[in-house]
Design an enzyme around this catalytic site. Sequence first.
Site, PDB file in Angstrom:
ATOM      1  N   SER A 111       0.861  -1.124   0.013  1.00 24.27           N
ATOM      2  CA  SER A 111      -0.045  -0.045   0.013  1.00 24.27           C
ATOM      3  C   SER A 111       0.818   1.269  -0.096  1.00 24.27           C
ATOM      4  O   SER A 111       1.932   1.141   0.671  1.00 24.27           O
ATOM      5  CB  SER A 111      -0.872  -0.180   1.247  1.00 24.27           C
ATOM      6  OG  SER A 111      -1.435   1.204   1.552  1.00 24.27           O
ATOM      7  N   TYR A 133      -1.590   0.208  10.218  1.00 20.26           N
ATOM      8  CA  TYR A 133      -2.065  -0.444   8.930  1.00 20.26           C
ATOM      9  C   TYR A 133      -0.612  -0.334   8.025  1.00 20.26           C
ATOM     10  O   TYR A 133       0.145  -1.166   7.542  1.00 20.26           O
ATOM     11  CB  TYR A 133      -2.991  -0.003   8.479  1.00 20.26           C
ATOM     12  CG  TYR A 133      -3.163  -0.178   6.911  1.00 20.26           C
ATOM     13  CD1 TYR A 133      -3.535  -1.553   6.619  1.00 20.26           C
ATOM     14  CD2 TYR A 133      -3.053   0.580   5.852  1.00 20.26           C
ATOM     15  CE1 TYR A 133      -3.552  -2.059   5.330  1.00 20.26           C
ATOM     16  CE2 TYR A 133      -3.234   0.242   4.422  1.00 20.26           C
ATOM     17  CZ  TYR A 133      -3.470  -1.414   4.112  1.00 20.26           C
ATOM     18  OH  TYR A 133      -3.676  -1.414   2.881  1.00 20.26           O
ATOM     19  N   LYS A 175       2.141  -3.329   6.433  1.00 17.44           N
ATOM     20  CA  LYS A 175       2.686  -3.328   5.046  1.00 17.44           C
ATOM     21  C   LYS A 175       3.935  -3.052   4.885  1.00 17.44           C
ATOM     22  O   LYS A 175       4.561  -4.144   4.138  1.00 17.44           O
ATOM     23  CB  LYS A 175       1.629  -2.446   4.304  1.00 17.44           C
ATOM     24  CG  LYS A 175       0.289  -2.511   4.162  1.00 17.44           C
ATOM     25  CD  LYS A 175      -0.044  -4.234   3.527  1.00 17.44           C
ATOM     26  CE  LYS A 175      -1.502  -4.346   3.306  1.00 17.44           C
ATOM     27  NZ  LYS A 175      -1.612  -5.924   2.631  1.00 17.44           N
TER      28      LYS A 175
END
Length: 328
Positions: free
Chosen positions: A117, A141, A145
């Site tokens: 991402s 998050y 990643k």
Amino acid sequence: MTWLITGGAGYIGAHVARAMVEAGEKVAVLDDLSSGRAVRLPEGVPLVQGSVADRELLDRALADLDVAGVVHLAAKKQVGESVEKPLLYYRENLHGLTVLLEAVVAAGIGSFVFSSSAAVYGMPDVDLVTERTPCLPINPYGETKLAGEWLVRATGAAYGISTACLRYFNVAGAARPELADTGIFNIIPMMFDRITRGERPKIFGADYDTPDGTCVRDYIHIEDLATAHLAAARRLAGRTGGGDLTLNVGTGRGVSVREMADLIGEITGRTDLAPEVAPRRPGDPARVVASNATIADELGWTARHDLRSMVSSAWEGWCLHHPEARLR
């Protein structure tokens, strides 16, 4: 060879599965169906229901399906939730990836595509984000990643696995209405939701250092994202080379939130609902736009869909799942 797509019954995963099947690839899907739906899958694609953290299930599936490559999409992906529940995100996104990679190594699988991402970059202060832009994630998050990329690359180097980490920018649109994203977490469905309820869409902050004062983002059509996965998978499979790739997947074109709001008003027929400006949200960078030069050079891939087709297809999907939207 068979490609196993984890999370293949989700919004992104189902589009990737369809793109690969339509291109003649043999595909199977593993999904716990916590957010995915089996009806999204192309006819004839085997579905294994379960978690990537279930090693016994993975070993059995990889052997039974004769898997030679994995496209790993299964993950938790909501930024706000990751801040509230970091332990959940680290467990699901990193522990699950670790177990999956252990199974991949044991099975002798040679190709691994990882769903990453643009969140790995955090708040970049550059006009175009390249793969060399420093990675400084600002939420759990994005951290999971980035750490996932490290783990994938290290495993590939240690065990001779060809890997690709694809850093998605803002994904939207639908190939078919029934495949549309049903969540209300991103700007387009958030504006659709307010319009459906007869409320003015919200713009968070209009005092940024951008041409119209609102945030600028790079939006990529889900069908283009799916073909990027196909191109990466084929590259790793040795059809056009192999290797260790880290690639942005975006258009290289920035669109402001106000421009997006105006287009959404036009496409939904609700230009009467002028956007409402709300305070900035913490952590929103002024501009995040991808440089797509590397993926073009490495894979010969470029985005083909424009913003209007992206929003129009998303609206068709929204209306399928929210019939009341057309009644206003």
